[in-house]
Design a protein around this motif. Structure first.
Motif, PDB file in Angstrom:
ATOM      1  N   LEU A   1      -8.707 -11.089   0.602  1.00 27.34           N
ATOM      2  CA  LEU A   1      -7.753 -10.371   1.454  1.00 27.34           C
ATOM      3  C   LEU A   1      -8.237 -10.188   2.899  1.00 27.34           C
ATOM      4  O   LEU A   1      -7.425  -9.957   3.802  1.00 27.34           O
TER       5      LEU A   1
ATOM      6  N   ILE B   1      -2.920  -0.519   2.650  1.00 25.69           N
ATOM      7  CA  ILE B   1      -3.194  -1.001   1.287  1.00 25.69           C
ATOM      8  C   ILE B   1      -3.297   0.169   0.334  1.00 25.69           C
ATOM      9  O   ILE B   1      -4.047   1.124   0.573  1.00 25.69           O
TER      10      ILE B   1
ATOM     11  N   GLU C   1       6.176  -4.832  -1.215  1.00 22.45           N
ATOM     12  CA  GLU C   1       4.727  -4.923  -1.009  1.00 22.45           C
ATOM     13  C   GLU C   1       4.196  -6.242  -1.591  1.00 22.45           C
ATOM     14  O   GLU C   1       4.779  -6.787  -2.539  1.00 22.45           O
ATOM     15  N   THR C   2       3.067  -6.704  -1.048  1.00 27.13           N
ATOM     16  CA  THR C   2       2.341  -7.820  -1.664  1.00 27.13           C
ATOM     17  C   THR C   2       1.534  -7.247  -2.826  1.00 27.13           C
ATOM     18  O   THR C   2       0.727  -6.333  -2.636  1.00 27.13           O
TER      19      THR C   2
ATOM     20  N   CYS D   1      -1.260  -7.406  -5.656  1.00 28.06           N
ATOM     21  CA  CYS D   1      -2.531  -8.088  -5.917  1.00 28.06           C
ATOM     22  C   CYS D   1      -3.106  -7.628  -7.255  1.00 28.06           C
ATOM     23  O   CYS D   1      -3.050  -6.441  -7.574  1.00 28.06           O
TER      24      CYS D   1
ATOM     25  N   TYR E   1       0.466  -3.681   0.923  1.00 30.47           N
ATOM     26  CA  TYR E   1      -0.158  -4.324  -0.246  1.00 30.47           C
ATOM     27  C   TYR E   1      -0.391  -3.250  -1.307  1.00 30.47           C
ATOM     28  O   TYR E   1      -0.740  -2.112  -0.977  1.00 30.47           O
TER      29      TYR E   1
END
Ligand SMILES: O=C(O)CCc1c[nH]c(Cc2[nH]c(Cc3[nH]c(Cc4[nH]c(CO)c(CC(=O)O)c4CCC(=O)O)c(CC(=O)O)c3CCC(=O)O)c(CC(=O)O)c2CCC(=O)O)c1CC(=O)O
Length: 254
Positions: free
Chosen positions: A123, A132, A87-88, A90, A65
């Motif tokens: 999350l 992360i 990656e995610t 955010c 992330y």
């Protein structure tokens, strides 16, 4: 909106538009803020309390992330040529998400509440064991790192930029001290701290606090409200959502 006392319309002198100080960084964010306040019938006083100094860093590329907490972060990683590798991605809120999209990045997650704790809440259920990367300024809140670590994530922070107080800032503190401001719009904790530092430097800190007791003190969200209260400011307005537009409207129209 959580309205704790009055709006600028209540505190404005009987004639003339309400005078509202705004402390955003001196870029298109300040221009947009001034233009919005004028459209809403106010007399804006721009007094930038934040300046960005890039740190010439990019997010690590081995994370699951990547978290961004500002428009500045989105722009700096784009300038540095950062390419996500699955990656995610955010964003803490809609303005940060829009900035990422404008730079060509897909955004996967935006929390319902646009704060560090809102992001942690969103999350927490899915990041146990995940890596992360938090990419932000040198003044980011520990709430984000500690909350994600408590959820079981391996967190790494990359400082993309430093936030400093611009030289010459503080004219609005003198106006506050003279009782000539009807309202202020604080858009982060550091804007509160820098405003009061500038006031102290000019020898008007106590008078500025007194002047603002009769003005409408608006803050963008609860974290900034906590900082303002801890510094002796009585907060009147916190909008429902952490955007400048919501803040300006709440301060001016209730
Ligand atoms: O306190 C400091 O100044 C240092 C830490 C810090 C606070 N804000 C920024 C980045 C930044 N955002 C805005 C305005 C703005 N805030 C939010 C939501 C939000 N973001 C953070 C921190 O990342 C918080 C504090 C927290 O929960 O930890 C919050 C909650 C609100 C609060 O009370 O502070 C948004 C929503 C969004 O990003 O979509 C926005 C944008 C609003 C809009 O454009 O309508 C600013 C000031 C500004 O825009 O005028 C800043 C500072 C300038 C910058 O960094 O570019 C930071 C830095 C960091 O996160 O590292």
């Amino acid at each position: 909106m959580s309205e704790r006392s009055e709006t600028a319309a209540d505190s404005a002198p009987s004639t003339g538009p309400p005078t509202v100080a705004v402390f955003r960084p001196d870029d298109e964010r300040l221009e947009e803020a001034v233009s919005l306040l004028e459209d809403l019938g106010a007399n804006p006083v721009p007094d930038p309390m934040l300046a960005v100094e890039p740190a010439d860093a990019t997010p690590r590329t081995d994370a699951d992330y990547v978290v961004f907490t500002s428009k500045t972060g989105a722009e700096l990683v784009s300038e540095a040529g950062w390419e996500p590798t699955g990656e995610t991605v955010c964003a803490i809120g809609p303005a940060t998400a829009d900035a990422l999209r404008e730079e060509g990045y897909a955004v996967d997650i935006v929390p319902e509440e646009f704060t560090s704790s809102g992001l942690v809440d969103t999350l927490a259920a899915e990041v146990d064991g995940a890596r992360i990367e938090v990419a932000r300024s040198d003044h980011g809140s520990p709430v984000l790192l500690e909350g994600l670590e408590a959820a079981g994530a391996y967190v790494h922070e990359t400082v993309l930029y430093r936030l400093v107080r611009p030289d010459g800032s503080g004219d609005s503190a003198e106006l506050a001290a003279a009782g000539d401001l009807d309202a202020v719009c604080f858009t982060s904790s550091l804007t509160v701290e820098h405003f009061l530092e500038a006031a102290a430097e000019r020898g008007v800190r106590d008078d500025a606090l007194t002047g603002l007791a009769d003005a409408t003190v608006g803050v963008i969200g609860e974290p900034t409200a906590e900082t303002a209260s801890s510094q002796g400011l009585a907060v009147d307005v916190v909008p429902e959502e952490a955007t400048f537009e919501a803040l300006a409207r709440a301060v001016l129209t209730g």
